[in-house]
Design an enzyme around this catalytic site. Structure first.
Site, PDB file in Angstrom:
ATOM      1  N   HIS A  86     -46.678  42.231  -4.814  1.00 52.75           N
ATOM      2  CA  HIS A  86     -46.526  42.763  -6.175  1.00 52.75           C
ATOM      3  C   HIS A  86     -47.216  43.876  -6.300  1.00 52.75           C
ATOM      4  O   HIS A  86     -48.263  44.146  -5.622  1.00 52.75           O
ATOM      5  CB  HIS A  86     -46.896  41.578  -7.099  1.00 52.75           C
ATOM      6  CG  HIS A  86     -48.239  41.168  -6.929  1.00 52.75           C
ATOM      7  ND1 HIS A  86     -49.313  41.837  -7.929  1.00 52.75           N
ATOM      8  CD2 HIS A  86     -48.968  40.261  -6.121  1.00 52.75           C
ATOM      9  CE1 HIS A  86     -50.403  41.099  -7.425  1.00 52.75           C
ATOM     10  NE2 HIS A  86     -50.553  40.470  -6.468  1.00 52.75           N
ATOM     11  N   ASP A 105     -47.585  44.576  -9.536  1.00 53.12           N
ATOM     12  CA  ASP A 105     -48.433  44.520 -11.093  1.00 53.12           C
ATOM     13  C   ASP A 105     -49.784  44.047 -10.873  1.00 53.12           C
ATOM     14  O   ASP A 105     -50.146  43.400  -9.704  1.00 53.12           O
ATOM     15  CB  ASP A 105     -47.602  43.540 -11.944  1.00 53.12           C
ATOM     16  CG  ASP A 105     -47.468  41.994 -11.452  1.00 53.12           C
ATOM     17  OD1 ASP A 105     -47.354  42.014 -10.319  1.00 53.12           O
ATOM     18  OD2 ASP A 105     -47.761  40.925 -11.984  1.00 53.12           O
ATOM     19  N   ASP A 161     -55.755  43.903  -4.915  1.00 55.44           N
ATOM     20  CA  ASP A 161     -54.796  42.951  -5.170  1.00 55.44           C
ATOM     21  C   ASP A 161     -53.599  43.232  -5.877  1.00 55.44           C
ATOM     22  O   ASP A 161     -53.710  43.503  -7.109  1.00 55.44           O
ATOM     23  CB  ASP A 161     -55.496  41.833  -5.998  1.00 55.44           C
ATOM     24  CG  ASP A 161     -54.765  40.412  -6.433  1.00 55.44           C
ATOM     25  OD1 ASP A 161     -53.529  40.327  -5.817  1.00 55.44           O
ATOM     26  OD2 ASP A 161     -55.062  39.637  -7.361  1.00 55.44           O
ATOM     27  N   GLU A 211     -46.238  38.894 -10.621  1.00 53.09           N
ATOM     28  CA  GLU A 211     -47.009  37.985  -9.877  1.00 53.09           C
ATOM     29  C   GLU A 211     -48.182  37.723 -10.945  1.00 53.09           C
ATOM     30  O   GLU A 211     -48.744  36.437 -11.126  1.00 53.09           O
ATOM     31  CB  GLU A 211     -47.456  38.352  -8.756  1.00 53.09           C
ATOM     32  CG  GLU A 211     -48.079  37.418  -7.753  1.00 53.09           C
ATOM     33  CD  GLU A 211     -49.423  37.116  -7.813  1.00 53.09           C
ATOM     34  OE1 GLU A 211     -49.746  36.060  -7.219  1.00 53.09           O
ATOM     35  OE2 GLU A 211     -49.991  37.810  -8.419  1.00 53.09           O
ATOM     36  N   GLU A 212     -48.780  38.621 -11.544  1.00 54.61           N
ATOM     37  CA  GLU A 212     -49.785  38.338 -12.252  1.00 54.61           C
ATOM     38  C   GLU A 212     -49.605  37.920 -13.645  1.00 54.61           C
ATOM     39  O   GLU A 212     -50.335  37.627 -14.484  1.00 54.61           O
ATOM     40  CB  GLU A 212     -50.756  39.641 -12.411  1.00 54.61           C
ATOM     41  CG  GLU A 212     -51.088  40.404 -11.002  1.00 54.61           C
ATOM     42  CD  GLU A 212     -52.366  39.393 -10.378  1.00 54.61           C
ATOM     43  OE1 GLU A 212     -52.601  38.281 -10.908  1.00 54.61           O
ATOM     44  OE2 GLU A 212     -52.666  39.707  -9.533  1.00 54.61           O
ATOM     45  N   GLU A 268     -51.104  39.162   0.178  1.00 57.24           N
ATOM     46  CA  GLU A 268     -52.139  38.781  -0.702  1.00 57.24           C
ATOM     47  C   GLU A 268     -53.260  39.040   0.010  1.00 57.24           C
ATOM     48  O   GLU A 268     -53.554  38.768   1.336  1.00 57.24           O
ATOM     49  CB  GLU A 268     -52.150  37.540  -1.214  1.00 57.24           C
ATOM     50  CG  GLU A 268     -50.885  37.215  -2.419  1.00 57.24           C
ATOM     51  CD  GLU A 268     -51.364  37.648  -3.618  1.00 57.24           C
ATOM     52  OE1 GLU A 268     -52.483  38.331  -3.895  1.00 57.24           O
ATOM     53  OE2 GLU A 268     -50.485  37.456  -4.562  1.00 57.24           O
ATOM     54  N   HIS A 291     -59.773  41.520  -9.177  1.00 56.75           N
ATOM     55  CA  HIS A 291     -59.554  41.226 -10.624  1.00 56.75           C
ATOM     56  C   HIS A 291     -61.101  41.605 -11.133  1.00 56.75           C
ATOM     57  O   HIS A 291     -61.347  41.478 -12.375  1.00 56.75           O
ATOM     58  CB  HIS A 291     -59.406  39.767 -11.028  1.00 56.75           C
ATOM     59  CG  HIS A 291     -58.146  39.345 -10.680  1.00 56.75           C
ATOM     60  ND1 HIS A 291     -57.455  38.191 -11.188  1.00 56.75           N
ATOM     61  CD2 HIS A 291     -56.917  39.822 -10.044  1.00 56.75           C
ATOM     62  CE1 HIS A 291     -56.149  37.916 -10.879  1.00 56.75           C
ATOM     63  NE2 HIS A 291     -55.920  39.060  -9.762  1.00 56.75           N
TER      64      HIS A 291
END
Length: 414
Positions: free
Chosen positions: A74, A76, A107, A141-142, A170, A368
Site C-alpha cells: 500500500h 497510503d 510502512d 490499507e491504513e 509490510e 506510525h
C-alpha cells in the site's frame, strides 16, 4: 530510459507524495512511472462504497511464460500528527546520518521501493523473470480496507488473473532486517457492549441504577479467565478493552448508559463464530449472577454488537515460497529468519484466498511514529533479498508444491 534500480531514489519519490489515507497524493502516479519502463501494463481502478471514501488503486503486470508472482502493498500512510514535532518535514525524504526520514518510510513505501529496485536490477541482469510478475498496490490499507485490496483482488480475478504465490512487503522485522517472515496471522474481531441503567442523582443511588457498575462487572468477565494459552503455531488469544465511554459531563449525575469497545486477536483454537459464542456466554453468565448494586434489580441489562467484518486466522503452507524466501534472507545476511504468526492483521488476510502468501519487509520500529525513518543500508539489503528471491523462486523446480498440494496451499482456519 533508465530503470529504477536505486531503492533510495524510489523511496524518496514515494515519500514526497502526501498520500495520507485515502488520498492518492501522487504516489500511484510515481509508482506507475517507475514500472512503465520495465514493460509493466499499469491499471489504476477506483472503487467506491456507500459511506466510505473512493479509493484509487494500482495493478501492474509484466507478463512472461511461467509462474506468476504477486507483490502486494500500500502507498497510503497514516496522518503525520503534529508536524512541528518532526525533526524533518514528514514528506521531504530528508537524509541524515544514513537514514531517510518520512511518513511511510517503513510502512510501507520502503518495501515497495525495494521490490521495484530488485525487479529493475533483475531485468538489467537477466532480461527478466521466467514468468509473470504483478504488483497489487492499494490506497486503503491504513483506512477502512473496504475499497482497496479486497476489491482489487476481485477485480483482477474477474479478468482472469491467477497467482502462484505472493509477498506482502509490510515491515515484519522487529529489531534487525532478516529477523522474521510472517507466514500467517491471528484473526481479529471487534465488538461493543452497552449497559443500560437508570439515570439519577448521585446522592440518591437507591433511586437509580448505575450502568458503570454493571459495565465493570461485564468487562471483568471478558478479561478473566484468559481465553487460551496459545497453540503450536499462534500466540494466545487476547482481548483488549480499547475504549470505555459514559458521555457524562456532570459529576453528580448517575448516567443512563455506559459502553465499552473491545478487540480480540484470536488463534486457531477459535473461529469467528466460536469466539463470538464464548463472549456471549461470558456476558450472559456475568449479567445473571450480578446486579448494579446489592438490593437493587438485576440482572444487568446489556446489549452486544459486533463491529465491521471479522478477519479470519490463517496459516500458509507452501514449501517453495517459504523455503525460497528464507534461503534468500540467509544468503544475503547470513542468518535464517524466524517464521512467525505474531502481530496484527494485514492485507495478506485477503490474498490468502487466492494464493499462498507470506510477509517480509523492513524493520518496523518507527512505523506510525513521529520521525518515521529507515536506514539506507537496510534499503540496499532488502533490495538484495528481494532480487535473490525473484531469481531463485522463478528458477526453482516448478513441480514442487506445498505440503497441502498444488490446488490449495494456504488455508483459512475458520
Amino acid at each position: 530510459m533508465s530503470l529504477p534500480v536505486d531503492p533510495a531514489e524510489n523511496l524518496a519519490a514515494l515519500i514526497r507524495c502526501p498520500s495520507v489515507t485515502p488520498a492518492e497524493g501522487g504516489a500511484l502516479a510515481a509508482l506507475a512511472a517507475m514500472l512503465t519502463p520495465m514493460d509493466f501494463k499499469v491499471e489504476r481502478p477506483t472503487f467506491s462504497e456507500d459511506g466510505t471514501p473512493d479509493v484509487e488503486n494500482l495493478y501492474a503486470r509484466r507478463s512472461g511464460n511461467g509462474p506468476h508472482l504477486l507483490f502486494a502493498g500500500h502507498t497510503d500512510v497514516v496522518p503525520v500528527g503534529d508536524e512541528a514535532t518532526w525533526k524533518h518535514p514528514p514528506f521531504s525524504a530528508a537524509i541524515e546520518r544514513g537514514e531517510m526520514y518520512g511518513r511511510g518510510a517503513v510502512d510501507m513505501k520502503g518495501g515497495i521501493a525495494c521490490f521495484v529496485a530488485a525487479l529493475a536490477r533483475h531485468i538489467e541482469k537477466t532480461g527478466g523473470p521466467k514468468g509473470s510478475v504483478s504488483l497489487l498496490i492499494t490506497g486503503d490499507e491504513e483506512g477502512p480496507a473496504i475499497n482497496g485490496t479486497v476489491k482489487l483482488l476481485d477485480w483482477a480475478a474477474a479478468r482472469g488473473e491467477t497467482w502462484d504465490a505472493a509477498i506482502v512487503g509490510e515491515p515484519t522485522n522487529p529489531d534487525r532486517l532478516g529477523d522474521m517472515i510472517k507466514i500467517g496471522r491471528r484473526g481479529s474481531l471487534s465488538g461493543m457492549v452497552i449497559v443500560h441503567g437508570r439515570q439519577g442523582h448521585a446522592a440518591y443511588p437507591h433511586l437509580a441504577d448505575n450502568p458503570v457498575r454493571g459495565l465493570l462487572t461485564l468487562a471483568d468477565a471478558l478479561l478473566n479467565p484468559v481465553l487460551d494459552e496459545g497453540s503450536r503455531d499462534f500466540q494466545p488469544t487476547n482481548l483488549e478493552i480499547t475504549s470505555i465511554d459514559v458521555g457524562n459531563p456532570a459529576s453528580n449525575v448517575i448516567p443512563a448508559k455506559a459502553s465499552a469497545i473491545f478487540n480480540i486477536r484470536f488463534n486457531d483454537n477459535w473461529d469467528a463464530e466460536t469466539i463470538q459464542a464464548e463472549i456471549h456466554n461470558r456476558l450472559d453468565a456475568a449479567s445473571r449472577r450480578s446486579k448494579y448494586r446489592k438490593g437493587q434489580r438485576g440482572p444487568i441489562d446489556y446489549e452486544l454488537s459486533w463491529r465491521d467484518r471479522p478477519s479470519h486466522v490463517f496459516l500458509t503452507h507452501d514449501d517453495k515460497l517459504i523455503e525460497t524466501l528464507s534461503g534468500s534472507v540467509a544468503a544475503i545476511i547470513g542468518r535464517t529468519p524466524d517464521l512467525s504468526t505474531s502481530g496484527g492483521t494485514s492485507d495478506a488476510r485477503f490474498i490468502k484466498d487466492y494464493c499462498p502468501v507470506v510477509e517480509f519487509g523492513l524493520v518496523g520500529k518507527t512505523m506510525h511514529m513521529v520521525d518515521e525513518r529507515v536506514a539506507l543500508a537496510d534499503l540496499e539489503t532488502l533490495t538484495g533479498i528481494y532480487q535473490r528471491f525473484i531469481e531463485d523462486w522463478f528458477d526453482r523446480d516448478q513441480t514442487r508444491t506445498g505440503r497441502q498440494g498444488p490446488a490449495y496451499r494456504s488455508r483459512t482456519l475458520d
